[in-house]
Design a protein around this motif. Structure first.
Motif, mmCIF file in Angstrom:
data_model
loop_
_atom_site.group_PDB
_atom_site.id
_atom_site.type_symbol
_atom_site.label_atom_id
_atom_site.label_comp_id
_atom_site.label_asym_id
_atom_site.label_seq_id
_atom_site.Cartn_x
_atom_site.Cartn_y
_atom_site.Cartn_z
ATOM 1 N N PHE A 74 -57.372 71.146 -8.673
ATOM 2 C CA PHE A 74 -57.473 71.049 -7.220
ATOM 3 C C PHE A 74 -56.053 70.904 -6.689
ATOM 4 N N GLU A 75 -55.727 71.659 -5.652
ATOM 5 C CA GLU A 75 -54.383 71.545 -5.103
ATOM 6 C C GLU A 75 -54.426 71.602 -3.583
ATOM 7 N N GLY A 76 -53.468 70.920 -2.992
ATOM 8 C CA GLY A 76 -53.347 70.914 -1.549
ATOM 9 C C GLY A 76 -51.927 70.526 -1.166
ATOM 10 N N ILE A 77 -51.684 70.342 0.114
ATOM 11 C CA ILE A 77 -50.363 69.955 0.592
ATOM 12 C C ILE A 77 -50.508 68.750 1.515
ATOM 13 N N TYR A 78 -49.410 68.041 1.667
ATOM 14 C CA TYR A 78 -49.369 66.968 2.657
ATOM 15 C C TYR A 78 -49.111 67.626 4.009
ATOM 16 N N ASP A 79 -50.186 67.841 4.754
ATOM 17 C CA ASP A 79 -50.106 68.675 5.947
ATOM 18 C C ASP A 79 -50.023 67.862 7.237
ATOM 19 N N LYS A 80 -49.731 66.575 7.115
ATOM 20 C CA LYS A 80 -49.581 65.742 8.313
ATOM 21 C C LYS A 80 -48.437 64.764 8.082
ATOM 22 N N GLY A 140 -61.357 78.876 -5.368
ATOM 23 C CA GLY A 140 -60.758 79.283 -4.108
ATOM 24 C C GLY A 140 -61.399 78.641 -2.897
ATOM 25 N N GLN A 141 -62.481 77.887 -3.104
ATOM 26 C CA GLN A 141 -63.162 77.250 -1.995
ATOM 27 C C GLN A 141 -62.474 75.933 -1.644
ATOM 28 N N LEU A 142 -62.434 75.617 -0.358
ATOM 29 C CA LEU A 142 -61.841 74.360 0.089
ATOM 30 C C LEU A 142 -62.844 73.226 -0.065
ATOM 31 N N VAL A 143 -62.391 72.110 -0.612
ATOM 32 C CA VAL A 143 -63.255 70.947 -0.786
ATOM 33 C C VAL A 143 -62.534 69.714 -0.248
ATOM 34 N N THR A 144 -63.300 68.688 0.047
ATOM 35 C CA THR A 144 -62.737 67.428 0.513
ATOM 36 C C THR A 144 -62.420 66.540 -0.686
ATOM 37 N N PRO A 145 -61.571 65.530 -0.499
ATOM 38 C CA PRO A 145 -61.339 64.567 -1.589
ATOM 39 C C PRO A 145 -62.635 63.932 -2.080
ATOM 40 N N THR A 198 -57.899 73.067 -2.504
ATOM 41 C CA THR A 198 -58.432 74.322 -3.037
ATOM 42 C C THR A 198 -58.847 74.098 -4.482
ATOM 43 N N ARG A 199 -60.059 74.488 -4.796
ATOM 44 C CA ARG A 199 -60.637 74.236 -6.117
ATOM 45 C C ARG A 199 -60.548 75.487 -6.989
ATOM 46 N N PHE A 200 -60.136 75.308 -8.254
ATOM 47 C CA PHE A 200 -60.084 76.391 -9.228
ATOM 48 C C PHE A 200 -60.800 75.934 -10.497
ATOM 49 N N SER A 201 -61.662 76.791 -11.014
ATOM 50 C CA SER A 201 -62.447 76.437 -12.197
ATOM 51 C C SER A 201 -62.236 77.464 -13.302
ATOM 52 N N LEU A 202 -62.123 76.960 -14.523
ATOM 53 C CA LEU A 202 -61.945 77.830 -15.687
ATOM 54 C C LEU A 202 -63.139 78.755 -15.878
ATOM 55 N N ALA A 203 -64.291 78.368 -15.342
ATOM 56 C CA ALA A 203 -65.515 79.134 -15.565
ATOM 57 C C ALA A 203 -65.718 80.253 -14.549
ATOM 58 N N ASP A 204 -64.768 80.430 -13.619
ATOM 59 C CA ASP A 204 -64.976 81.371 -12.520
ATOM 60 C C ASP A 204 -64.197 82.671 -12.661
ATOM 61 N N GLY A 205 -63.953 83.109 -13.875
ATOM 62 C CA GLY A 205 -63.348 84.415 -14.058
ATOM 63 C C GLY A 205 -61.892 84.376 -14.476
ATOM 64 N N LYS A 206 -61.355 85.575 -14.725
ATOM 65 C CA LYS A 206 -60.018 85.725 -15.290
ATOM 66 C C LYS A 206 -58.936 85.139 -14.390
ATOM 67 N N GLU A 207 -58.967 85.461 -13.086
ATOM 68 C CA GLU A 207 -57.933 84.977 -12.183
ATOM 69 C C GLU A 207 -57.971 83.461 -12.059
ATOM 70 N N ALA A 208 -59.177 82.902 -12.002
ATOM 71 C CA ALA A 208 -59.300 81.445 -11.923
ATOM 72 C C ALA A 208 -58.765 80.790 -13.188
ATOM 73 N N ARG A 209 -59.057 81.376 -14.344
ATOM 74 C CA ARG A 209 -58.542 80.821 -15.602
ATOM 75 C C ARG A 209 -57.017 80.851 -15.616
ATOM 76 N N ARG A 210 -56.438 81.919 -15.084
ATOM 77 C CA ARG A 210 -54.977 82.023 -15.046
ATOM 78 C C ARG A 210 -54.382 80.916 -14.177
ATOM 79 N N ILE A 211 -54.991 80.664 -13.032
ATOM 80 C CA ILE A 211 -54.473 79.642 -12.121
ATOM 81 C C ILE A 211 -54.600 78.258 -12.739
ATOM 82 N N VAL A 212 -55.771 77.959 -13.327
ATOM 83 C CA VAL A 212 -55.958 76.640 -13.942
ATOM 84 C C VAL A 212 -54.949 76.433 -15.064
ATOM 85 N N THR A 213 -54.746 77.460 -15.886
ATOM 86 C CA THR A 213 -53.803 77.355 -17.002
ATOM 87 C C THR A 213 -52.382 77.122 -16.495
#
Length: 289
Positions: free
Chosen positions: A221-227, A82-87, A258-273
């Motif tokens: 990792f997901e994001g949008i074309y915001d410009k 859920g943390q924002l990261v740069t490319p 936005t970064r999602f990792s399989l190792a960060d709990g049930k909700e994160a695993r659901r999003i990655v899957t």
């Protein structure tokens, strides 16, 4: 069953980490106490004198503690779900995955694949020798051989979005260049014994809006074309008495992800899957080799 094992392992690992910290502190406190006593109590000092092996063992233990603490610090500094990261930060995760060896699968869905290409190409070129390494790259981009309204033109008089054939040709050339340059790495990696490389580009008739990047089945990792770059169209040749149209070009090379990792709990695993399933559905199965 897999979720149960993962949950059990997470609890067990957490319990051991807490116990390890307590035991390490007690051991270090005991060593300090023995050293202090030996300084002032002659029999104890005499008993410890010349114990070179004991000193080496204690030094090794201190080194282990320092190493463990550095590892924990690195884990604490690593971005969480859920943390924002740069490319650039995502590129470092690409680097880590490739350095681990084995089979590494990197995938992206986006506009032209430029951010993915820029990150991956030089990482592949600088991989150390490892003939057992397998790298699979999959890229899914819009089909620029067909008419599309976005990216496209905005008619000056009506404001209506229309296709921009000249711009599409430029985009198609850009994507083709990325694919060709990555495929050139296949024989080079084999010759340098850096591993086996597979490259797959596929197209889907869609307008780019979502940026999605996947590392194995572990990270998304997901994001949008915001410009949107709105500029006069210079791809259709010089104007011939007709009003100039504006070209709408989505920009996303510096968009936060936005970064999602399989190792960060049930909700994160659901999003990655689910992100993995989305990509696999759109891209289709990897061709048999």
């Amino acid at each position: 069953m897999a979720n149960v094992r993962s949950s059990w392992w997470a609890r067990a690992s957490g319990g051991w980490e807490r116990a390890e910290g307590v035991l390490t502190r007690l051991l270090l406190l005991g060593i300090f106490a023995v050293g202090l006593v030996a300084q002032f109590v002659t029999p104890v000092g005499d008993a410890l004198e010349g114990k070179a092996y004991l000193g080496g063992a204690l030094l090794s233990m201190v080194g282990y503690v320092l190493y463990a603490e550095v590892q924990r610090l690195n884990a604490a500094l690593r971005p969480k779900t859920g943390q924002l990261v740069t490319p650039r930060e995502m590129e470092e995760e690409f680097r880590t995955a490739l350095a681990a060896g084995g089979t590494v699968r990197l995938a992206t869905l986006g506009f032209t694949g430029e951010t993915f290409f820029d990150a991956v190409k030089h990482l592949l070129e600088n991989l150390p020798p490892d003939p057992r390494r397998t790298v699979e790259l999959r890229v899914l981009v819009p089909d620029f051989t067909k008419e599309i309204e976005f990216p496209g033109l905005v008619e000056a008089d009506t404001g209506k979005a229309t296709d921009a054939p000249g711009f599409r040709r430029l985009l198609l050339d850009q994507v083709s260049s990325y694919e060709w340059r990555l495929r050139r790495q296949i024989p080079q990696m084999r010759a340098d014994r850096r591993g086996t490389l597979r490259v797959g580009f596929r197209v889907l008739h869609m307008s780019p809006s979502l940026k999605l990047y996947l590392i194995n089945e572990d990270l998304a990792f997901e994001g949008i074309y915001d410009k949107i770059d709105k500029r006069l169209d210079d791809t259709a040749g010089p104007p011939q008495g007709e009003p100039r149209h504006h070209l709408l070009d989505p920009m996303g090379y510096d968009s936060l992800l936005t970064r999602f990792s399989l190792a960060d709990g049930k909700e994160a695993r659901r999003i990655v899957t689910r992100r993995q399933e989305l990509f696999e559905t759109l891209c289709g199965p990897w061709p048999a080799t």
